[in-house]
Motif scaffolding. Sequence first.
Motif, PDB file in Angstrom:
ATOM      1  N   SER A 123       9.428  17.022 -10.492  1.00 37.20           N
ATOM      2  CA  SER A 123      10.687  16.584  -9.910  1.00 37.20           C
ATOM      3  C   SER A 123      10.382  15.729  -8.690  1.00 37.20           C
ATOM      4  CB  SER A 123      11.572  17.779  -9.534  1.00 37.20           C
ATOM      5  OG  SER A 123      10.948  18.577  -8.549  1.00 37.20           O
ATOM      6  N   ARG A 124      11.414  15.086  -8.158  1.00 36.77           N
ATOM      7  CA  ARG A 124      11.203  14.261  -6.974  1.00 36.77           C
ATOM      8  C   ARG A 124      12.454  14.278  -6.124  1.00 36.77           C
ATOM      9  NH1 ARG A 124       9.421   8.620  -9.006  1.00 36.77           N
ATOM     10  NH2 ARG A 124       9.650   7.986  -6.817  1.00 36.77           N
ATOM     11  N   ASP A 125      12.251  14.092  -4.821  1.00 40.37           N
ATOM     12  CA  ASP A 125      13.328  13.949  -3.854  1.00 40.37           C
ATOM     13  C   ASP A 125      13.099  12.608  -3.173  1.00 40.37           C
ATOM     14  OD1 ASP A 125      15.040  13.987  -1.680  1.00 40.37           O
ATOM     15  OD2 ASP A 125      14.753  16.106  -1.282  1.00 40.37           O
ATOM     16  N   ASN A 126      13.837  11.603  -3.589  1.00 37.52           N
ATOM     17  CA  ASN A 126      13.611  10.261  -3.064  1.00 37.52           C
ATOM     18  C   ASN A 126      14.009  10.133  -1.592  1.00 37.52           C
ATOM     19  OD1 ASN A 126      12.480   9.363  -5.426  1.00 37.52           O
ATOM     20  ND2 ASN A 126      14.379   8.469  -6.208  1.00 37.52           N
ATOM     21  N   ALA A 127      14.885  10.977  -1.135  1.00 31.53           N
ATOM     22  CA  ALA A 127      15.258  10.948   0.283  1.00 31.53           C
ATOM     23  C   ALA A 127      14.106  11.421   1.162  1.00 31.53           C
ATOM     24  CB  ALA A 127      16.481  11.824   0.516  1.00 31.53           C
ATOM     25  N   LYS A 128      13.212  12.221   0.579  1.00 31.97           N
ATOM     26  CA  LYS A 128      12.069  12.750   1.319  1.00 31.97           C
ATOM     27  C   LYS A 128      10.756  12.102   0.898  1.00 31.97           C
ATOM     28  CE  LYS A 128      14.124  17.322   2.054  1.00 31.97           C
ATOM     29  NZ  LYS A 128      13.958  18.788   1.860  1.00 31.97           N
ATOM     30  N   ASN A 129      10.823  11.119   0.017  1.00 32.89           N
ATOM     31  CA  ASN A 129       9.613  10.452  -0.497  1.00 32.89           C
ATOM     32  C   ASN A 129       8.600  11.478  -1.019  1.00 32.89           C
ATOM     33  OD1 ASN A 129      10.712   8.025   0.232  1.00 32.89           O
ATOM     34  ND2 ASN A 129       8.920   7.315   1.376  1.00 32.89           N
ATOM     35  N   THR A 130       9.093  12.457  -1.732  1.00 30.63           N
ATOM     36  CA  THR A 130       8.251  13.564  -2.170  1.00 30.63           C
ATOM     37  C   THR A 130       8.428  13.820  -3.670  1.00 30.63           C
ATOM     38  OG1 THR A 130       8.413  14.596   0.009  1.00 30.63           O
ATOM     39  CG2 THR A 130       7.677  15.988  -1.788  1.00 30.63           C
ATOM     40  N   VAL A 131       7.305  14.109  -4.320  1.00 22.85           N
ATOM     41  CA  VAL A 131       7.316  14.537  -5.706  1.00 22.85           C
ATOM     42  C   VAL A 131       6.702  15.936  -5.771  1.00 22.85           C
ATOM     43  CG1 VAL A 131       5.099  13.436  -6.235  1.00 22.85           C
ATOM     44  CG2 VAL A 131       6.710  13.919  -8.076  1.00 22.85           C
ATOM     45  N   GLN A 157       0.831  -1.195   0.000  1.00 23.10           N
ATOM     46  CA  GLN A 157       0.000   0.000   0.000  1.00 23.10           C
ATOM     47  C   GLN A 157       0.867   1.245   0.000  1.00 23.10           C
ATOM     48  OE1 GLN A 157      -3.147   0.677  -0.257  1.00 23.10           O
ATOM     49  NE2 GLN A 157      -3.963  -1.407  -0.292  1.00 23.10           N
ATOM     50  N   VAL A 158       0.370   2.269  -0.671  1.00 23.85           N
ATOM     51  CA  VAL A 158       1.040   3.560  -0.716  1.00 23.85           C
ATOM     52  C   VAL A 158       0.018   4.625  -0.371  1.00 23.85           C
ATOM     53  CG1 VAL A 158       2.239   5.233  -2.170  1.00 23.85           C
ATOM     54  CG2 VAL A 158       2.685   2.781  -2.465  1.00 23.85           C
ATOM     55  N   GLN A 159       0.380   5.492   0.529  1.00 16.63           N
ATOM     56  CA  GLN A 159      -0.472   6.632   0.864  1.00 16.63           C
ATOM     57  C   GLN A 159       0.169   7.894   0.290  1.00 16.63           C
ATOM     58  OE1 GLN A 159       0.583   4.446   3.610  1.00 16.63           O
ATOM     59  NE2 GLN A 159      -1.147   3.234   2.877  1.00 16.63           N
ATOM     60  N   ALA A 214       8.188   1.001  -1.291  1.00 19.58           N
ATOM     61  CA  ALA A 214       9.421   1.645  -1.729  1.00 19.58           C
ATOM     62  C   ALA A 214       9.166   2.681  -2.811  1.00 19.58           C
ATOM     63  CB  ALA A 214      10.394   0.587  -2.240  1.00 19.58           C
ATOM     64  N   PHE A 215       9.441   3.921  -2.472  1.00 24.10           N
ATOM     65  CA  PHE A 215       9.116   5.049  -3.330  1.00 24.10           C
ATOM     66  C   PHE A 215       9.884   5.013  -4.639  1.00 24.10           C
ATOM     67  CE2 PHE A 215       7.342   9.039  -4.163  1.00 24.10           C
ATOM     68  CZ  PHE A 215       8.309   9.995  -4.440  1.00 24.10           C
ATOM     69  N   THR A 216      11.132   4.614  -4.587  1.00 27.62           N
ATOM     70  CA  THR A 216      11.965   4.668  -5.792  1.00 27.62           C
ATOM     71  C   THR A 216      11.554   3.638  -6.836  1.00 27.62           C
ATOM     72  OG1 THR A 216      13.579   3.246  -4.702  1.00 27.62           O
ATOM     73  CG2 THR A 216      13.969   5.615  -4.602  1.00 27.62           C
ATOM     74  N   ASN A 217      10.730   2.686  -6.457  1.00 26.40           N
ATOM     75  CA  ASN A 217      10.248   1.684  -7.418  1.00 26.40           C
ATOM     76  C   ASN A 217       9.059   2.173  -8.232  1.00 26.40           C
ATOM     77  OD1 ASN A 217      12.154  -0.103  -6.475  1.00 26.40           O
ATOM     78  ND2 ASN A 217      10.747  -1.160  -5.102  1.00 26.40           N
ATOM     79  N   LEU A 218       8.563   3.336  -7.890  1.00 24.66           N
ATOM     80  CA  LEU A 218       7.330   3.832  -8.480  1.00 24.66           C
ATOM     81  C   LEU A 218       7.566   5.050  -9.362  1.00 24.66           C
ATOM     82  CD1 LEU A 218       5.121   3.651  -5.273  1.00 24.66           C
ATOM     83  CD2 LEU A 218       5.059   2.073  -7.217  1.00 24.66           C
ATOM     84  N   ALA A 219       6.943   5.048 -10.531  1.00 23.85           N
ATOM     85  CA  ALA A 219       6.820   6.288 -11.297  1.00 23.85           C
ATOM     86  C   ALA A 219       5.682   7.089 -10.674  1.00 23.85           C
ATOM     87  CB  ALA A 219       6.533   5.996 -12.755  1.00 23.85           C
ATOM     88  N   THR A 269       2.438   4.628  -9.879  1.00 21.11           N
ATOM     89  CA  THR A 269       2.290   3.463 -10.744  1.00 21.11           C
ATOM     90  C   THR A 269       3.605   2.706 -10.856  1.00 21.11           C
ATOM     91  OG1 THR A 269       1.726   2.729 -12.982  1.00 21.11           O
ATOM     92  CG2 THR A 269       2.797   4.873 -12.791  1.00 21.11           C
ATOM     93  N   GLY A 270       3.494   1.399 -11.095  1.00 19.65           N
ATOM     94  CA  GLY A 270       4.679   0.600 -11.362  1.00 19.65           C
ATOM     95  C   GLY A 270       5.018   0.578 -12.841  1.00 19.65           C
TER      96      GLY A 270
END
Length: 122
Positions: free
Chosen positions: A71-79, A1-3, A28-33, A99-100
């Motif tokens: 843009s995205r910051d994967n360290a912050k799980n933020t787009v 699940q992703v919130q 895992a955020f980095t696995n997702l577009a 999405t995967g």
Amino acid sequence: QVQLVESGGGLVQAGGSLRLSCVASGRAFTNLAMGWFRQSPGKEREFVAIISGSGDPTYYTDSVRGRFTISRDNAKNTVYLQMNALKPEDTGKYYCAATGLWSVYRSDYDYWGQGTQVTVSS
């Protein structure tokens, strides 16, 4: 699940700027577009932009290309969605989605936020 939780919407005059944020938790955020969509009253939800898990590549719908930047910051799980030179036709509720796949179709997105309202006055 992703919130997913969006923020940053508001009222702005035409020509102005806003930056939307979307914080993700769970899988895992980095696995997702990550994509941004928008919906105006009486219209279907439409694709705006997508970014890959690594941050490159990105892709935009024609009407926002050159004005919006995802843009995205994967360290912050933020787009983010930086929106410049806003027009009244950009008005709508903006949704963050995950999405995967690599897709512009909303049916390919598994997770959605609640949306944040953007209103551009003329």
